[in-house]
Every structure is written in structure tokens, then in C-alpha cells.
Write a protein that holds these residues in place. Structure first.
Motif: not given
Lengths: 287, 753, 160
Positions: B554-562, B564-580
Motif C-alpha cells: 500500500x505504501x507504493x500507492x498514491x491518490x491523484x485525480x480520483x 489510485x496510482x502505483x508509484x515508481x517505474x516498476x509498476x509502469x504497466x498498471x493502469x490507475x484505478x478509478x473510484x468506480x
């Protein structure tokens, strides 16, 4: 309480004549229903006269406009001929209450409520209007100023009600006006009201005048001294001063929640002056 | 979780926009349910019998004949309510005001009540309640009530706040004092001094919806109350205390509220409705008539105020004092104290002293009215300030700018100010085109400033993320003027979602923790703080759910523009998750997602406004017309600018009514002469021009978005602004509010000699 | 007291009810017919919250007897929207934030509707005087007047 809606004048007068003491005529209801809200007010009979033929109509004879007792004041301003003939009367009637009240209130009711502050009454008195009174012994007519006697009291006898108000068609070079003072711009009861009716000769000299004051005495005042002050003049400043003084002097107001004696006397003169100017212009005079 | 309320956010996506309010359609179609729009099975109708006397001992009440009326199910008097005579004084006052126990203390004071099957039976029963009164001398005027020979309302009132404490009872309940420096020395240093006395009439909040409630007490000790109120949690507490109910067993639902302005912060008849219901064993509906609203619910104080201000030739104020006498109705409160605190709050003063006297009189119990006590004090002070500026020969705005409080100023009531808006509102006024617009004959321009503290207080909010990603926001502050829209904006902003995806509701007392009421301009301020806190808590949970969905720390996840985004390049292929996205999976990741918040919203930033007003005075009748009006006020951050403007305009309109026409008029018998909208003259549509507004935004450092309360300050400057304008238009300085036409005409005649 | 049977038309529908002779139309609407969108603010014709349209004229329903509705045609706030489609005035009131608490709103909408039917292009002064019988304590009227002006423009087919 009993509610009746007679369809003829005879039925209405019979109902009223045989009624208990606490019987009331319902025209627009804008005074009666307010009174009915009061816990201390008990009506035993209410006679709604609006289903009687002609009661909600404005008709014209050769010499006069006949305004039925149930005609809402809003309808007066929709009658172009009446507005042209008696703009002051129509304006006065249209000052009563709000748009909503206008949709219901009537000049006859305004008169019979016998409030000294009734807006249409000084204008009607200035206009020399007559009322047609229906009663158990038939029809009679009376001058408007003879109807109210004191706050809440009229000269109508048991069984009688006002059937219509008659306004004679005015001759040439005549004009009327009504002004009132209220603290706001709308929705208030007049603190002072002044109705003026003037007739001029071709030279612009006032030949006849009727000036009536409202809300400055126990009933509407027809002020002869005020009329005398302008008759024979071209409504110059001196005449207007004399008119204002006569009106202020004639006023016998009280102090109450709406105004002081001093204020009402003063403003009676101010409004008389202003209303006279309007009436004079309407009569074709130029100052 | 700890919540950092410090102002940080400068850029906004939702806050500051003007979306449609969520309760709009219900309100334009007639579907919104107000206090009187609710019914229960078997409901009875309640009516209250009220004293016709301003001051009278209740010798005896006999309800026998009333109880015998067919259809009457319960009659109550004070005997049916707990006797708190020797209990908590504040509770005693609330209850005694709801139902007089030994004395009727004002015209309209409740003495008995009836519940019956219909209006007719109730009305008939009221007439058959026999009350024997011993009429006592009364006093309604504040100065008369302070006179040594005045009738004393309460033998137990010995002025508090004076040493030694007096040994004789009087109508002066307490004395309060504020200030600093040496005012005597300050006046010595003054080149010019203005010293004047002022009076203001008593006004009513004038909400269009009369008080209304439906009360239902069950034999098992549970009860429900549907009521129009500014604070259902407070009503619950009061009613439970007064009737001996358990708080948890009384469920209070706030209806839509048809205006309050402070007047619906007190219980007036709700305990009586509950008592009737308890006695009758049936639900009871109690709706006040307009006359009852005026005679027996919260007006403001009538006042008498002396002000003295001195200044040097250069325009610097050297000393200022005010003595303020405020009526509180028959029960002591803190209205004069508030007046004393607010009097000189706009100014940076070396030497200042204010003294307040709380005076009991035979008028209805005073309730808060929008920035309570401040408008009268501002009328007196701002009139004197204006006169002093004239005397010195300085422009009224420049004089105020020179003396305005600023960050670091020690206020006249004690605290040191942070960043505040008085200077900016004055500078904005100076620059406003209104200030230089031409005036016509008989017209004059005036301006004045105003201050209000703003409150924070206890607040509790729930934010639920639904399975489709939409959000339900449950708040406990009653929405008096659009706060469901502004709080939805706040939730959308903090979560980074669309306004349309948030639905705010006002929760009842059984479904949310305690909330203080909507007063002190706190509704949007405090509930937005709680909403931000709840949203942040929900975001924390959504980060955890995203961590589960992605199977990353969870420490590698930040919240931005609604998202959840994975921080750092190692998660580069994870599309951000919306509230929905996160909400859709919530059933598999730990269940429902919600954020809760409970907090005391501290740090409500103080509020300042400057108003400019043009009037035209008819010199022959004393009639005053408002020609142009401009409100300039600091909002901190305007969440929904349309409703901020609405608060500015509404407060100004109420102030205009107060200044010109509104006033309680008493007869010699102590009875209220104008308990209706016909003769209690609030402004009508044709009385007013458009009211221009200018919103300034000086962020409140103690709110995450910089929000300050906006509801109340707008009623503070108008009395003085209009008085100053009348003075400039007609050459007469009016020291008595309302400036009704007879008063102005009399002043004009006096001036002519 | 004996109840009176009344046949009338409300929002285009035939309606029959019994009422007491001294019962107001407002009480009939709210208490007998469940039409609680019409509000009571004063009961004496001074606030306009109970405005309804009777035979084309806007009136205070607190100053009309229920019995007087016999044979008349009454319009209330509940009949203002056409199905799911709001009347332009209703939409504009929401868009312009012309309501805060909303208790006066039904009365204002009814009165404004009557105005625009009689006068499609009123001046600001005409709007203000027409609506002077509708009290609003929240807004200072500014946004209400603007909403009426905007609705009038739209109803006349003009661009905003």
C-alpha cells in the motif's frame, strides 16, 4: 358557520335579512377571510354574492360605468374605457394589496370593510361615485362618502348589500388622481391617502374640485376647504400651498403603528399637492 | 486518524464552480417536505394558549372545561412538564419559555396547550381554559428597564460581573467588559471626538416558514420528532433533557427548513408537542401561526448604545469606547456581551473599552439572528466613525483604511488576528466603480464595515462509496441555503470525482453522531472540514483496496485525480484505478468502503465585509429608497459562488429591512401591535434594487481549502451604511433604527428649525 | 357545521371533495388533497407562499374558501411541470440559484407563471411589483428577478 351562494339579489337580501347577527357578505374575501383567521371572530353566515348575475361585470350605460360588487380590482385596469375615464380611481383600486389580492379584492368590499385607510375610497369620493344598494325593500343609491361611518361600521341596514358602484362618465377637461403614502413600495396599508378630482375651463382655471383624504380620520374626509383653495385658480403655487394647508388642517389622524399625527398631517398636504398636479395635467391643464 | 486542517490547496477542479443544487427539483416542484408537510397515522392537532398580558402572575389554570370538549385528547400546562425551578438555570429558562410556570413574562407567552382531533375542537378547547392572572406592571424598553423604579421581572436576578455583587434584584442580568489600553489617555490625545447615543428597534428573523413539528411519543419510552430546525441534534438534547427522555430513544429528523437565520436554534414549542403526545398517546402536529411566530419566537435584542471615539488630525483613532444595553427578553443570555465583543472588531486600536449590559424585559425571549448582536453595535460604531471622518475632513473609506485591523492586530475583544479581510474589502470598496458613480438630487452614498466571529464546533460526517462508485455523503448540519451543493463539491474535489457522482443528505439523529447546529456560519465551514476528513479516510481505504487488487504494498500507492496510482517505474504497466474500479471490486476486497469523520472544527476564520449603499430620500415625506447596493466580503474560499452571493444578498436585504422599517411595536399595555407581515414590514421585491456582490478570497489558514463561513457578516454593515447614506442624502444623522419615514421627516423638520 | 360538496378542476383534473364552510382552499389543498407544495407562511394574504391560479388569476389560496372553488379551475405548483419536463421558470430558478430555503419558491413560480402569461416581456420594475406580494427572506430577490427575466427570454424564444 353556513356558506350560501345565492343566484339572485332577492335571495341574497332575504338571506341577509333573516340572518343571525353575525352574517357577512363575501365578495373578494380579502378582508373577511383575514378576519376569519382570528380565533375571536365567529361568522354564522357567509353570503357569497359572486354567483348573482352581473355581479362580476363592468357594464356601461349612456352616462356611467357600473362596476359590479364582485369585480376584482385587477379587472378594472383591463377595461380601457374605465382607465381612460377614471385613471385615479383605477390606480387607487390597483394599489390595494398584492397581485394576488388584486385577483380577488373588490372596490365594494374595500368600501364596506369601512377602514379609514381603504385606498379606493378617497378616489371614489373624489370622483363623486355612487353606490347601488340592494335591500329587502328594493334598490337605493347613495354617495360613496355616506357609506362608511367609523372604523368597521357602515350605514348599510340589515339585509342590504352593495350591488355595484357607479362612476359617471366624466365630461371634457376633467381629471382625477390618487396618491397614498406607505413605508414600503407595496403591501402596506395607506398611512395617508389623497384623492383629487378637478374640472377645468378652457383657460385652465379649475371650475370644480373634489378632494378626499384617507387614513387621517375615522372615515374618509371630503375636504371642502381644499376644493375651495383651488377652484378659480390655475393651480399656481399659491393655490397648491393653500390646498396643502387645507388638507393638513382638515386631517384629524391618530398616532399608531403606521404613523404619527404630525407625519400624517404633514404628508396629507404633500400628497394633495402632488395628486392635484397629476389630476390637473390629466384634465388637460398645463402649469 | 489524525487530520491536518491546515490550508494547503490552491488549485481546484470542483470547488468554485456553480453546479445545480441537488435539492433543486424537489423545491421547484413542491415535493420538498418542510415542517408542516409531514403527517402520521392518528395524528392530533395542537394549539397553544398564550398570555394576553406582558407581565402577570398565573394564579390558577383550570383546564376542566377544555378537557370536556369532544375530540380533545390532551391538555397540558407547566404542571405536566418537569419542574426545573431549582435545577439548571439555562434549562429552566428554555422550558419556562416553552410553558410559563408561575408568571407570564411577555405578551404571547405560552400558558397551556391542547391536542385534539381537529382544529375546531382545539380552538374551542383553548377558549375554555380558565386562566386567572394577576396582572403586574411591565417594562419593554431597555432604558426604562434599567431605571431604579422599573418593575423587576425576576427577584433572583442580581447583576453578574460587578463587584461587589448587588444586594438588590434588578433587570440588569450581567455586565461584561472588553478592551485594552488606557482610553482616558487616548481621548486626551485626540484632536477630534465624536460622542453619540443610538437606539435600535427589535427585529425578527422573519423566516417565511412558521415553526412546525410532528411529535410522537410511544408508551415504551421511545419518541420521534419531525421538525424544522437548524440543529436537530441540539433539539434532541434539549427535548430529552426537558422531558426526561433517554437521548438514544428520541429520534429527531430535520425537515427541509423554510428559513431560520438563528430563530430555529431554540426549541419553542417542540417540548410541548412531545408532552401533548405523551399525554394523549398519539402523534401530535403543532404548527405555529404567523402571529404566534412574531409574539412568541426569537426576536433580536432592542438596544441602546453610547459610543465615543477620538482621533488625531492625521486620522488615527486614539481611543474608542462603547456602552451597550441589549434586551434579552425575560431570560438572561449573552447578547450584550456579543455586542460588546464585536463593536470595534474592525479596527486596530491602542485604547479601547466596551461594556455590555444584558437587560431583561417583558418581550419574547431573544434568539440568535444572523451575526447576533453585531448589526446594532456596528450601526452605532460605524455611524460615529463616519461622523468623525467628516469632522476631521477625511474621506470615510480612507479614514477606515487608516485604522483597519490587520494580521497581528490585537482585536478589541482579545485575540490577535491572523490573515483577515477588513483591509482588502476596504481597498476593494475604494476601487469599486460604485464609489465614483454620479448621484442625483436627494441621493446620498454611505458605506460601513462589519465583522463576525464565525463558529466551528462539533461535527460528524459519513461518506459512503457505493458499489457503482458514486458517493453518498451524510452530514449532520441542516442545509439552510444550499450546503448540500457545496458539501458535494467538497467531496468531489477531495476524492477527485464528478460533482454529479456525489449525493449529499442530511442524516437524522439516529444515523449519525452529534453535530452542533447550523449557526455561526458554520454549516459549510465545519461540515466541509469533516467531509474532507471523511474523504481522506475513504481514500486510505481505497488505497488499501487497490493494494489488494494489484497485490503490491500500500505504501507504493498514491491518490491523484480520483485514482489510485502505483508509484515508481516498476509498476509502469498498471493502469490507475478509478473510484468506480475500486468500488466495483469492493465486495471481493473487504466489503463496503466508507469514510467517517468526527471532529471539532476549530479555527473558523473571522469574517469582514464592507458595504456601499446609495439612497434617495424624499425630503417632503422622509421616505427612503435604496438606489444601489454593493456587498464586498471575504469568503476565504467560495465553494459554490452562487450560494455565497446569495448569502451576501440575503443578509444585505435583511439589514435594509432592519434599517428602514422593521421593528416590534408595543402598545402601552405591553402587547405587540404588529405580529404579522402586514405591519412588520420586511422588504418586498419592489423595495430593492439588484444587490451587487464582490467575493474576496483571503484563505483561512485553518481550513484545508481556506474556507471561511459566509452566512452572517452580510447583515452587519447595512444599518450603518444606510444611516450614513441618509446622512449624506438628507443632511440629517439618524440615531434611531429603523429610520422610518416619520422619524426621518421629524429629523428633517428639526434640522430646519 | 355541515360539510359542503365541491366539484372543481385542479391542474386539469376533475376533483371532488367535501370541505367545511369556513375551510380555506389552502387547507383543502394541503390537508384534504395532499397537495402540500402550496405553502402557508402567514394565513392572511401577506406572504404569497400559498399562491395558486384560479380561473387565470393568481390568488392567495389562504384567502379563498374551499367552497368557492366550485366550478372553477385551479392551478397549483404540482401541475406546473409537464410530466418529467420542468417549466422554464422551474429550470431557471434552479440554474440561477434563485432559491435558498425554498419555502417561498412554489408561490414565486406560480406568481411568475401568471405574470409571463399576461406579459411575456416584462421590465425589471414590472417583475418586481408583480412579485411584491411574494415574500422571500433568503435571497434579497436579486436572483429571483434574474431567473424570471431569463425564463421570459427563453419562453419568448430569444437566446440568453
Amino acid at each position: 358557520m353556513r356558506y350560501e351562494r345565492p343566484e339572485t339579489i332577492t335571495d341574497a337580501t332575504a338571506l341577509l335579512e333573516n340572518a343571525p347577527d353575525r352574517a357577512f357578505v363575501l365578495a373578494g374575501g380579502t378582508d373577511l377571510l383575514v378576519r376569519m383567521q382570528n380565533d375571536d371572530f365567529e361568522a354564522e353566515l357567509v353570503v357569497d354574492i359572486k354567483s348573482i348575475a352581473g355581479m362580476t361585470e363592468i357594464s356601461e350605460t349612456q352616462d356611467a360605468f357600473v362596476v359590479g360588487a364582485g369585480v376584482p380590482c385587477a379587472a378594472l385596469s383591463e377595461n380601457a374605457a374605465l382607465v381612460a375615464a377614471w385613471p385615479g380611481v383605477v390606480e387607487a383600486a390597483n394599489l390595494i394589496g398584492s397581485t394576488q389580492i388584486q385577483g380577488r379584492c373588490t372596490m365594494a368590499g374595500n368600501l364596506c370593510n369601512a377602514s379609514p385607510a381603504a385606498d379606493s375610497v378617497p378616489a371614489l369620493v373624489a370622483a363623486g361615485a355612487q353606490v347601488r344598494i340592494a335591500g329587502p325593500s328594493g334598490l337605493r343609491t347613495a354617495a360613496v362618502e355616506d357609506v362608511p361611518q367609523s372604523p368597521g361600521k357602515t350605514s348599510l341596514k340589515k339585509g342590504e348589500f352593495i350591488e355595484a358602484i357607479e362612476l359617471a362618465k366624466p365630461g371634457p377637461r376633467s381629471g382625477d388622481a390618487y396618491l397614498r403614502f406607505i413605508p414600503r413600495t407595496e403591501m402596506d396599508i395607506a398611512v395617508v391617502g389623497v384623492g383629487v378630482r378637478l374640472v377645468l375651463d378652457d383657460a385652465g382655471v379649475v371650475t370644480s374640485a373634489r378632494i378626499a383624504l384617507g387614513a387621517v380620520g375615522p372615515k374618509v374626509l371630503l375636504v371642502k376647504e381644499a376644493a375651495d383653495a383651488v377652484i378659480g385658480t390655475g393651480l399656481d403655487d399659491a393655490a397648491l400651498d393653500a390646498l396643502a394647508t387645507a388638507c393638513s388642517d382638515a386631517a384629524t389622524p391618530i398616532d399608531d403603528k403606521r404613523g404619527t399625527v404630525e407625519f400624517r398631517k404633514e404628508v396629507a398636504g404633500v400628497l394633495a399637492r402632488r395628486a392635484a398636479r397629476i389630476a390637473y395635467t390629466r384634465a388637460g391643464g398645463s402649469q | 486518524m489524525s487530520f491536518d486542517a491546515t490550508h494547503q490547496k490552491e488549485q481546484f477542479k470542483s470547488v468554485g464552480t456553480r453546479p445545480l443544487r441537488p435539492d433543486g427539483v424537489d423545491k421547484v416542484t413542491g415535493r420538498a417536505r418542510y415542517g408542516a408537510d409531514f403527517n402520521m397515522p392518528g395524528q392530533l392537532v395542537a394549539r397553544v394558549l398564550r398570555s394576553p398580558h406582558a407581565h402577570a402572575r398565573i394564579v390558577k389554570i383550570d383546564t376542566t372545561r377544555a378537557e370536556a370538549v369532544k375530540g380533545v385528547k390532551a391538555v397540558v400546562t407547566a404542571d405536566d412538564l418537569p419542574d426545573l425551578t431549582n435545577g439548571d438555570a439555562a434549562l429552566f429558562a428554555i422550558l419556562d419559555n416553552c410553558m410559563a410556570r408561575t408568571k407570564a413574562l411577555y405578551d404571547g407567552h405560552a400558558v397551556a396547550a391542547v391536542a385534539a382531533i381537529d382544529e375546531k375542537a382545539a380552538k374551542q378547547a383553548l377558549k375554555l381554559i380558565d386562566v386567572e392572572y394577576e396582572v403586574l406592571p411591565h417594562v419593554v424598553d431597555v432604558d426604562a428597564a434599567m431605571a431604579p423604579d422599573a418593575p423587576v421581572l425576576n427577584d433572583a436576578i442580581f447583576t453578574e460581573g460587578v463587584t461587589p455583587k448587588p444586594d438588590t434584584a434588578s433587570n440588569v442580568a450581567n455586565r461584561s467588559e472588553f478592551g485594552h489600553g488606557d482610553v482616558e489617555a487616548g481621548f486626551e490625545a485626540a484632536d477630534f471626538i465624536v460622542e453619540r447615543s443610538y437606539k435600535t428597534g427589535q427585529t425578527h428573523q422573519g423566516y417565511i416558514e412558521p415553526h412546525a413539528c410532528v411529535a410522537s411519543c410511544n408508551p415504551d419510552g421511545t419518541a420521534e420528532l419531525w421538525v424544522c430546525t437548524q440543529g436537530h441534534f441540539v433539539y434532541r438534547q434539549n427535548c430529552a433533557d426537558l422531558l426526561g427522555l433517554e437521548v438514544s430513544k428520541l429520534r429527531v429528523t430535520s425537515s427541509e427548513i423554510g428559513g431560520g437565520f438563528g430563530g430555529k436554534t431554540h426549541v419553542w414549542a417542540e417540548p410541548v408537542a412531545l408532552a401533548l403526545s405523551r399525554k394523549a398517546g398519539r402523534p401530535v402536529k403543532l404548527v405555529m401561526s404567523r402571529e404566534e411566530v412574531f409574539r412568541a419566537s426569537g426576536p433580536t435584542s432592542a438596544t441602546s448604545i453610547d459610543v465615543k471615539i477620538g482621533a488625531r488630525k492625521d486620522g488615527r483613532i486614539t481611543a474608542a469606547t462603547a456602552t451597550l444595553r441589549y434586551t434579552s427578553g425575560p431570560y438572561p443570555d449573552m447578547w450584550a456581551e456579543l455586542g460588546a465583543m464585536t463593536s470595534f472588531a474592525c479596527y486596530d486600536l491602542e485604547n479601547v473599552k466596551t461594556v455590555g449590559f444584558e437587560v431583561v424585559v417583558n418581550r419574547p425571549k431573544v434568539a440568535a439572528y444572523r451575526a447576533p448582536s453585531a448589526p446594532m453595535a456596528a450601526f452605532a460604531v460605524e455611524s460615529a466613525v463616519d461622523e468623525l471622518a467628516h469632522k476631521i475632513g477625511m474621506d470615510a473609506v480612507a479614514f477606515r483604511i487608516k485604522n483597519a485591523a490587520k494580521e497581528g492586530t490585537k482585536s478589541s475583544y482579545g485575540p490577535v488576528y491572523g490573515p483577515i479581510g477588513i483591509g482588502p474589502t476596504l481597498e476593494a470598496a475604494k476601487a469599486h466603480p460604485h464609489m465614483s458613480a454620479p448621484l442625483r438630487e436627494n441621493q446620498g452614498r454611505g458605506m460601513a464595515c462589519g465583522f463576525w466571529f464565525n463558529f466551528g464546533g462539533q461535527t460528524c460526517t459519513d461518506l459512503n462509496i457505493n458499489a457503482d462508485g458514486t458517493v453518498t455523503l451524510a452530514v449532520g448540519t441542516v442545509d439552510v441555503g444550499g450546503s448540500r451543493a457545496s458539501l458535494s463539491l467538497i467531496a468531489a474535489e477531495e476524492l477527485g470525482i464528478e460533482y454529479q457522482d456525489v449525493k449529499a443528505v442530511v442524516a437524522d439523529t439516529a444515523t449519525l453522531g452529534y453535530n452542533d447546529m447550523t449557526d455561526g456560519s458554520r454549516g459549510t465551514f465545519s461540515s466541509s472540514m469533516a467531509t474532507i476528513s471523511a474523504a481522506r479516510n475513504a481514500v486510505e481505504i481505497m488505497r488499501q483496496r487497490a493494494a489488494l487488487m494489484w497485490d503490491i504494498p500500500v505504501e507504493d500507492i498514491y491518490w491523484e485525480d480520483g485514482h489510485a496510482k502505483a508509484a515508481g517505474s516498476k509498476y509502469g504497466n498498471l493502469a490507475p484505478l478509478s473510484v468506480k474500479d475500486i468500488a466495483a471490486e469492493s465486495g471481493n476486497t473487504g466489503g463496503p468502503i466508507a469514510g467517517h469523520s468526527e471532529l471539532v472544527a476549530d479555527g473558523a476564520g473571522v469574517s469582514f465585509a464592507t458595504h456601499i449603499c446609495d439612497v434617495e430620500v424624499d425630503p417632503e415625506t422622509g421616505s427612503t429608497r435604496i438606489v444601489r447596493y454593493t456587498v464586498i466580503q471575504d469568503a476565504g474560499k467560495a465553494v459554490h459562488p452562487s450560494y455565497v452571493e446569495g448569502q451576501y444578498q440575503g443578509g444585505a436585504a435583511q439589514g435594509i429591512g432592519w434599517a428602514l422599517n422593521e421593528e416590534y411595536i408595543y402598545g402601552d399595555d405591553g402587547r405587540l401591535q404588529n405580529p404579522g407581515f402586514l405591519d412588520y414590514r420586511i422588504p418586498v421585491c419592489s423595495d430593492l434594487p439588484m444587490i451587487d456582490t464582490q467575493i474576496l478570497e483571503i484563505p483561512n489558514p485553518n481550513h484545508p481549502y481556506g474556507v471561511r463561513g459566509v452566512g452572517e457578516t452580510s447583515i452587519v454593515p447595512p444599518l450603518a451604511a444606510i444611516a450614513n447614506a441618509v446622512s449624506n442624502a438628507a443632511g440629517v444623522r439618524m440615531s434611531h433604527i429603523p429610520m422610518s419615514p416619520p422619524r426621518i421627516l421629524a429629523a428633517l423638520k428639526d434640522a430646519k428649525g | 357545521m355541515t360539510a359542503i360538496a365541491v366539484s372543481t378542476t385542479i391542474n386539469g383534473d376533475d376533483v371532488e371533495y367535501l370541505c367545511q364552510p369556513d375551510e380555506t382552499l389552502l387547507d383543502v389543498l394541503r390537508n384534504r388533497l395532499g397537495l402540500m407544495g402550496t405553502k402557508e407562511g402567514c394565513g392572511t394574504g401577506d406572504c404569497g407562499a400559498c399562491s395558486t391560479i384560479m380561473d387565470g388569476r393568481v390568488v392567495c389560496s389562504c384567502l379563498v374558501l374551499g367552497a368557492e372553488a366550485q366550478g372553477r379551475s385551479i392551478e397549483t405548483i404540482e401541475g406546473m411541470a409537464q410530466g418529467a419536463e420542468l417549466h422554464p421558470l422551474q429550470r431557471k430558478f434552479i440554474e440561477h440559484a434563485a432559491l435558498q430555503c425554498g419555502i417561498c419558491t412554489p408561490g414565486f413560480l406560480i406568481a411568475a407563471k401568471a405574470l409571463l402569461e399576461e406579459k411575456p416581456d416584462p421590465t425589471e420594475e414590472e417583475i418586481r411589483f408583480w412579485l411584491a406580494g411574494n415574500l422571500c427572506r433568503c435571497t434579497g430577490y436579486d436572483k429571483i428577478v434574474r431567473a424570471v427575466q431569463d425564463a421570459a427570454r427563453e419562453m419568448r424564444g430569444e437566446a440568453a
